[in-house]
Each structure stands twice: as structure tokens, then as C-alpha cells.
Design an enzyme around this catalytic site. Structure first.
Site, PDB file in Angstrom:
ATOM      1  N   HIS A 253      -1.706  -5.520   1.555  1.00  0.00           N
ATOM      2  CA  HIS A 253      -2.968  -6.261   1.446  1.00  0.00           C
ATOM      3  C   HIS A 253      -2.676  -7.639   0.863  1.00  0.00           C
ATOM      4  O   HIS A 253      -1.864  -7.765  -0.049  1.00  0.00           O
ATOM      5  CB  HIS A 253      -3.923  -5.514   0.505  1.00  0.00           C
ATOM      6  CG  HIS A 253      -5.066  -6.363   0.029  1.00  0.00           C
ATOM      7  ND1 HIS A 253      -6.239  -6.498   0.743  1.00  0.00           N
ATOM      8  CD2 HIS A 253      -5.213  -7.158  -1.073  1.00  0.00           C
ATOM      9  CE1 HIS A 253      -7.060  -7.321   0.094  1.00  0.00           C
ATOM     10  NE2 HIS A 253      -6.453  -7.732  -1.012  1.00  0.00           N
TER      11      HIS A 253
ATOM     12  N   GLU B 106      -9.387 -10.614  -7.510  1.00  0.00           N
ATOM     13  CA  GLU B 106      -8.432  -9.504  -7.438  1.00  0.00           C
ATOM     14  C   GLU B 106      -7.370  -9.610  -8.535  1.00  0.00           C
ATOM     15  O   GLU B 106      -6.978  -8.598  -9.130  1.00  0.00           O
ATOM     16  CB  GLU B 106      -7.808  -9.456  -6.037  1.00  0.00           C
ATOM     17  CG  GLU B 106      -8.846  -9.060  -4.985  1.00  0.00           C
ATOM     18  CD  GLU B 106      -8.385  -9.248  -3.550  1.00  0.00           C
ATOM     19  OE1 GLU B 106      -7.232  -9.677  -3.317  1.00  0.00           O
ATOM     20  OE2 GLU B 106      -9.194  -8.962  -2.642  1.00  0.00           O
TER      21      GLU B 106
ATOM     22  N   ASN C 160      -1.605  -0.262   7.200  1.00  0.00           N
ATOM     23  CA  ASN C 160      -1.068  -1.581   7.593  1.00  0.00           C
ATOM     24  C   ASN C 160      -0.193  -2.189   6.509  1.00  0.00           C
ATOM     25  O   ASN C 160      -0.071  -3.410   6.402  1.00  0.00           O
ATOM     26  CB  ASN C 160      -2.210  -2.516   8.013  1.00  0.00           C
ATOM     27  CG  ASN C 160      -3.187  -2.787   6.889  1.00  0.00           C
ATOM     28  OD1 ASN C 160      -3.058  -2.235   5.807  1.00  0.00           O
ATOM     29  ND2 ASN C 160      -4.146  -3.658   7.132  1.00  0.00           N
TER      30      ASN C 160
ATOM     31  N   TYR D 159     -12.092  -2.765  -3.283  1.00  0.00           N
ATOM     32  CA  TYR D 159     -12.618  -2.795  -1.915  1.00  0.00           C
ATOM     33  C   TYR D 159     -14.153  -2.782  -1.872  1.00  0.00           C
ATOM     34  O   TYR D 159     -14.732  -2.357  -0.869  1.00  0.00           O
ATOM     35  CB  TYR D 159     -12.068  -1.609  -1.120  1.00  0.00           C
ATOM     36  CG  TYR D 159     -10.637  -1.824  -0.652  1.00  0.00           C
ATOM     37  CD1 TYR D 159     -10.297  -2.924   0.130  1.00  0.00           C
ATOM     38  CD2 TYR D 159      -9.629  -0.923  -0.972  1.00  0.00           C
ATOM     39  CE1 TYR D 159      -8.996  -3.133   0.564  1.00  0.00           C
ATOM     40  CE2 TYR D 159      -8.318  -1.119  -0.540  1.00  0.00           C
ATOM     41  CZ  TYR D 159      -8.011  -2.227   0.234  1.00  0.00           C
ATOM     42  OH  TYR D 159      -6.730  -2.429   0.667  1.00  0.00           O
TER      43      TYR D 159
ATOM     44  N   LYS E 136       0.831  -1.202   0.000  1.00  0.00           N
ATOM     45  CA  LYS E 136       0.000   0.000   0.000  1.00  0.00           C
ATOM     46  C   LYS E 136       0.876   1.267   0.000  1.00  0.00           C
ATOM     47  O   LYS E 136       2.092   1.188   0.196  1.00  0.00           O
ATOM     48  CB  LYS E 136      -0.911  -0.027   1.230  1.00  0.00           C
ATOM     49  CG  LYS E 136      -1.876  -1.218   1.240  1.00  0.00           C
ATOM     50  CD  LYS E 136      -2.798  -1.143   2.443  1.00  0.00           C
ATOM     51  CE  LYS E 136      -3.691  -2.364   2.516  1.00  0.00           C
ATOM     52  NZ  LYS E 136      -4.659  -2.260   3.617  1.00  0.00           N
TER      53      LYS E 136
HETATM   54  P1  CMP Z   1      -6.973  -4.869   3.692  1.00  0.00           P
HETATM   55  O1  CMP Z   1      -6.423  -6.240   3.930  1.00  0.00           O
HETATM   56  O2  CMP Z   1      -6.401  -4.101   2.570  1.00  0.00           O
HETATM   57  O3  CMP Z   1      -8.563  -4.989   3.480  1.00  0.00           O
HETATM   58  C1  CMP Z   1      -9.453  -3.979   3.878  1.00  0.00           C
HETATM   59  C2  CMP Z   1      -8.762  -2.841   4.523  1.00  0.00           C
HETATM   60  O4  CMP Z   1      -9.595  -1.947   5.195  1.00  0.00           O
HETATM   61  C3  CMP Z   1      -7.835  -3.374   5.586  1.00  0.00           C
HETATM   62  O5  CMP Z   1      -6.752  -4.028   5.008  1.00  0.00           O
HETATM   63  C4  CMP Z   1      -7.529  -2.123   6.384  1.00  0.00           C
HETATM   64  O6  CMP Z   1      -6.464  -1.402   5.827  1.00  0.00           O
HETATM   65  C5  CMP Z   1      -8.821  -1.339   6.213  1.00  0.00           C
HETATM   66  N1  CMP Z   1      -9.586  -1.360   7.437  1.00  0.00           N
HETATM   67  C6  CMP Z   1     -10.229  -2.398   7.972  1.00  0.00           C
HETATM   68  N2  CMP Z   1     -10.829  -2.039   9.122  1.00  0.00           N
HETATM   69  C7  CMP Z   1     -10.545  -0.732   9.310  1.00  0.00           C
HETATM   70  C8  CMP Z   1     -10.885   0.204  10.301  1.00  0.00           C
HETATM   71  N3  CMP Z   1     -11.638  -0.129  11.344  1.00  0.00           N
HETATM   72  N4  CMP Z   1     -10.406   1.457  10.163  1.00  0.00           N
HETATM   73  C9  CMP Z   1      -9.648   1.792   9.085  1.00  0.00           C
HETATM   74  N5  CMP Z   1      -9.308   0.941   8.106  1.00  0.00           N
HETATM   75  C10 CMP Z   1      -9.748  -0.309   8.217  1.00  0.00           C
END
Ligand code: CMP
Length: 143
Positions: free
Chosen positions: A115, A126, A112, A49, A9
Site C-alpha cells: 500500500h 497515515e 496486491n 481503511y 501487506k
Molecule cells: P490499497 O492501496 O491498500 O487501498 C485500498 C485497498 O483495497 C487496495 O489497496 C486493495 O488491496 C483493496 N481493494 C480495492 N478494490 C478492491 C476490490 N474490488 N476487491 C478487493 N480488494 C480491493
């Protein structure tokens, strides 16, 4: 052989962690079959998403993913979807165990770093969304 979609990301690219993340997946023995750097459009972000549309964090998530380039990849290997999820650790970096990518390098739920597809079905969707068929390289590993 199973394939999974992985995206470093914008925070991972901006923090200079692309090499570290790729190295961990390579060292595990997964095989890289596609890779490209992408400035994500709003349309691609929304489609990727789509399952999270309507959640409170959705607008911020779309803003974040479109804010700077990402590195999109396809990795192949035995149980690649689960293996990558285990290497990444749980979504929230604060809850991820040391030794996992997020456990060692992230401390946020949104920022984070990376993904990984959450199921074989999501991986197929995807990979189709992000890559053309001719971008997926078939190569032999003679190790
Ligand atoms: P990802 O694995 O990319 O899939 C969905 C993404 O939404 C997840 O990682 C997080 O980066 C984001 N996400 C999920 N829950 C939250 C939350 N409570 N607040 C902000 N971002 C979130």
C-alpha cells in the site's frame, strides 16, 4: 521534503518480498525514515481503511490486513507520494505494467503486496496513525 506511508501487506511478507520492495524504493533514491513490523489490530485496520468502510470488499480487506504481520514504513523524497504510486503501479496487479512492483510481482486486486498513500493529505494522516513522532528519524544523506 515530502513523505509517504508505505505498507508491505501480509502477502508481501509471506511471499518473502519485503527485501525486494524495499530495494526498489531505495534504488529510486527515496530515503527510509521509519520502519517497523506490525501485527495489525482490527481497530488500526479499520482506521487505516476508513475511507473504504461500507464497500463490498471492506470486510475481506480487514480480515486480510489483520491475518499476518505487515511492514510499515515512511519514505521521504521529492514528490515521494507520486513517485511511490508510480513505482507500485495501479491497484489491480493484472492491470499494472511490467517494471512496476505490482506489474512484476502481483496479479490480484486485493492481494496486491503493498500500500502507498494516495495523496499528501492521506500520507500525513497515515503516518500519524502508524508512527509516533519519535519513530520518524531525521538523518542526513551525504551521498
Ligand atoms: P490499497 O492501496 O491498500 O487501498 C485500498 C485497498 O483495497 C487496495 O489497496 C486493495 O488491496 C483493496 N481493494 C480495492 N478494490 C478492491 C476490490 N474490488 N476487491 C478487493 N480488494 C480491493
Amino acid at each position: 521534503m515530502e513523505r509517504t506511508f508505505v505498507m508491505v501487506k501480509p502477502d508481501g511478507v509471506q511471499r518473502g518480498l519485503v527485501g525486494e520492495i524495499i530495494a526498489r524504493l531505495e534504488r529510486k533514491g527515496l530515503k527510509l525514515v521509519a520502519l517497523k513490523m506490525v501485527r495489525v489490530s482490527e481497530e488500526l485496520a479499520r482506521r487505516h481503511y476508513a475511507a473504504h468502510e461500507g464497500k463490498p470488499f471492506f470486510p475481506g480487506l480487514i480480515r486480510f490486513i489483520t491475518s499476518a504481520p505487515v511492514v510499515a514504513m515512511v519514505w521521504e523524497g521529492r514528490e515521494a507520494v507520486a513517485v511511490v504510486r508510480n513505482l507500485l503501479g495501479p491497484t489491480d496487479g493484472a492491470k499494472a505494467a511490467p517494471g512496476t512492483i505490482r506489474g512484476d510481482l502481483a496479479n490480484d486486486i486485493g492481494f496486491n503486496l503493498v500500500h502507498g498513500s494516495d495523496s499528501v493529505e492521506s500520507a500525513r494522516r497515515e503516518i500519524d496513525l502508524w508512527f509516533r513522532q519519535d519513530e520518524l528519524l531525521d538523518w542526513e544523506n551525504h551521498r
